[in-house]
Design a protein around this motif. Sequence first.
Motif, PDB file in Angstrom:
ATOM      1  N   TYR A 193      -7.232   7.452  -8.276  1.00 34.42           N
ATOM      2  CA  TYR A 193      -6.579   8.645  -8.697  1.00 34.42           C
ATOM      3  C   TYR A 193      -7.387   9.243  -9.999  1.00 34.42           C
TER       4      TYR A 193
ATOM      5  N   ARG B 246     -11.321   1.606  -1.927  1.00 29.32           N
ATOM      6  CA  ARG B 246     -10.126   2.254  -1.410  1.00 29.32           C
ATOM      7  C   ARG B 246      -9.978   3.443  -2.151  1.00 29.32           C
TER       8      ARG B 246
ATOM      9  N   GLU C  32       0.941  -1.026  -0.144  1.00 32.57           N
ATOM     10  CA  GLU C  32       0.041  -0.077  -0.003  1.00 32.57           C
ATOM     11  C   GLU C  32       0.812   1.130   0.087  1.00 32.57           C
TER      12      GLU C  32
ATOM     13  N   ASP D 207      -8.532   6.131  -1.105  1.00 34.41           N
ATOM     14  CA  ASP D 207      -7.396   6.562  -0.660  1.00 34.41           C
ATOM     15  C   ASP D 207      -6.350   6.218  -1.610  1.00 34.41           C
ATOM     16  N   MET D 208      -6.660   5.039  -2.727  1.00 27.49           N
ATOM     17  CA  MET D 208      -5.764   4.730  -3.467  1.00 27.49           C
ATOM     18  C   MET D 208      -6.210   4.896  -4.995  1.00 27.49           C
TER      19      MET D 208
ATOM     20  N   LEU E 236       0.883   6.840  -6.561  1.00 28.23           N
ATOM     21  CA  LEU E 236      -0.252   7.896  -6.647  1.00 28.23           C
ATOM     22  C   LEU E 236       0.111   9.273  -6.419  1.00 28.23           C
ATOM     23  N   GLU E 237       1.066   9.429  -5.338  1.00 30.27           N
ATOM     24  CA  GLU E 237       1.499  10.825  -5.282  1.00 30.27           C
ATOM     25  C   GLU E 237       2.566  11.427  -6.383  1.00 30.27           C
TER      26      GLU E 237
ATOM     27  N   CYS F  95       1.965   1.829  -3.525  1.00 29.60           N
ATOM     28  CA  CYS F  95       0.721   2.121  -4.197  1.00 29.60           C
ATOM     29  C   CYS F  95       0.524   3.692  -4.128  1.00 29.60           C
ATOM     30  N   LYS F  96       0.721   4.191  -2.911  1.00 29.16           N
ATOM     31  CA  LYS F  96       0.496   5.621  -2.443  1.00 29.16           C
ATOM     32  C   LYS F  96       1.528   6.343  -3.115  1.00 29.16           C
TER      33      LYS F  96
END
Length: 255
Positions: free
Chosen positions: A251, A246, A47, A248-249, A54-55, A50-51
């Motif tokens: 985009y 999710r 995770e 938060d994951m 994403l950032e 993955c984040k």
Amino acid sequence: MRTQKIKTLILGLIFMVPALILAQDNSPQAFWVHEDVVKPGMVGEYEAVCKELLENMKTHNIQNDGWIVTNTADSRYLFVGAIDNMADLDKSPFPGLAEKMGGDKMGALFGRMDKCYDTEHDYVIYLDKELSYMPGGITQTPEGQNYRKFHYLYFTPEKRATVREKMKAVKDLFVAKGSKVDYRVYRSGFGNRGEYYMVAIAAKDPVDYAQSGMDNQKLLGEDGQKVMGELWGNLLKYEEIAGQMRPDMAYSPSN
């Protein structure tokens, strides 16, 4: 372990997010699914990677269509994206990310991700709007309902037409009774082993899911037991898997 080029291609093919409210005609909508079967002890690292990806996507405002993510109770992460046709799979993955982020840095990121799982799958499923029951409009992300139950109904080719007929009977009963429980139905496509329908039901949390299920069972009564029994009697196998969306994951590129 796959190379960076293959890995970015696979992820780029599927990260095409569907509209939250889908068209209300009955034509099936195809989705490409990429599924990572993450090692239980590597969930935190996975995770985090993955984040981090994403950032970097947000920082550089990468203009692909974005993605949504679901993870299941057995540590599987599903990235799901809509496709109009197979030609969509030829679109460039992560346009410009390696250049803006740096090729070495991007390669190291995917290298860390690859260590988190030994198995990954890619396949196609189709949203069957004719069998789905969402009176307020079909959406994959109902507001405030991130909990999911996925019901997999497997059947043999011999039973294909019969199972579809029984699925229609279930929907007809929900419509007639004015059920408050809605659901989406997906059918298996390219890359799947065997045939199945997957029924996705959204709820606020496990307690909300259980309560609404009990209320719905009372509403459907003996008619519900009858139509569900006829459906179950024609299945090869049944699986029920809990999961959650999710956000938060997810985009979505900014304009």
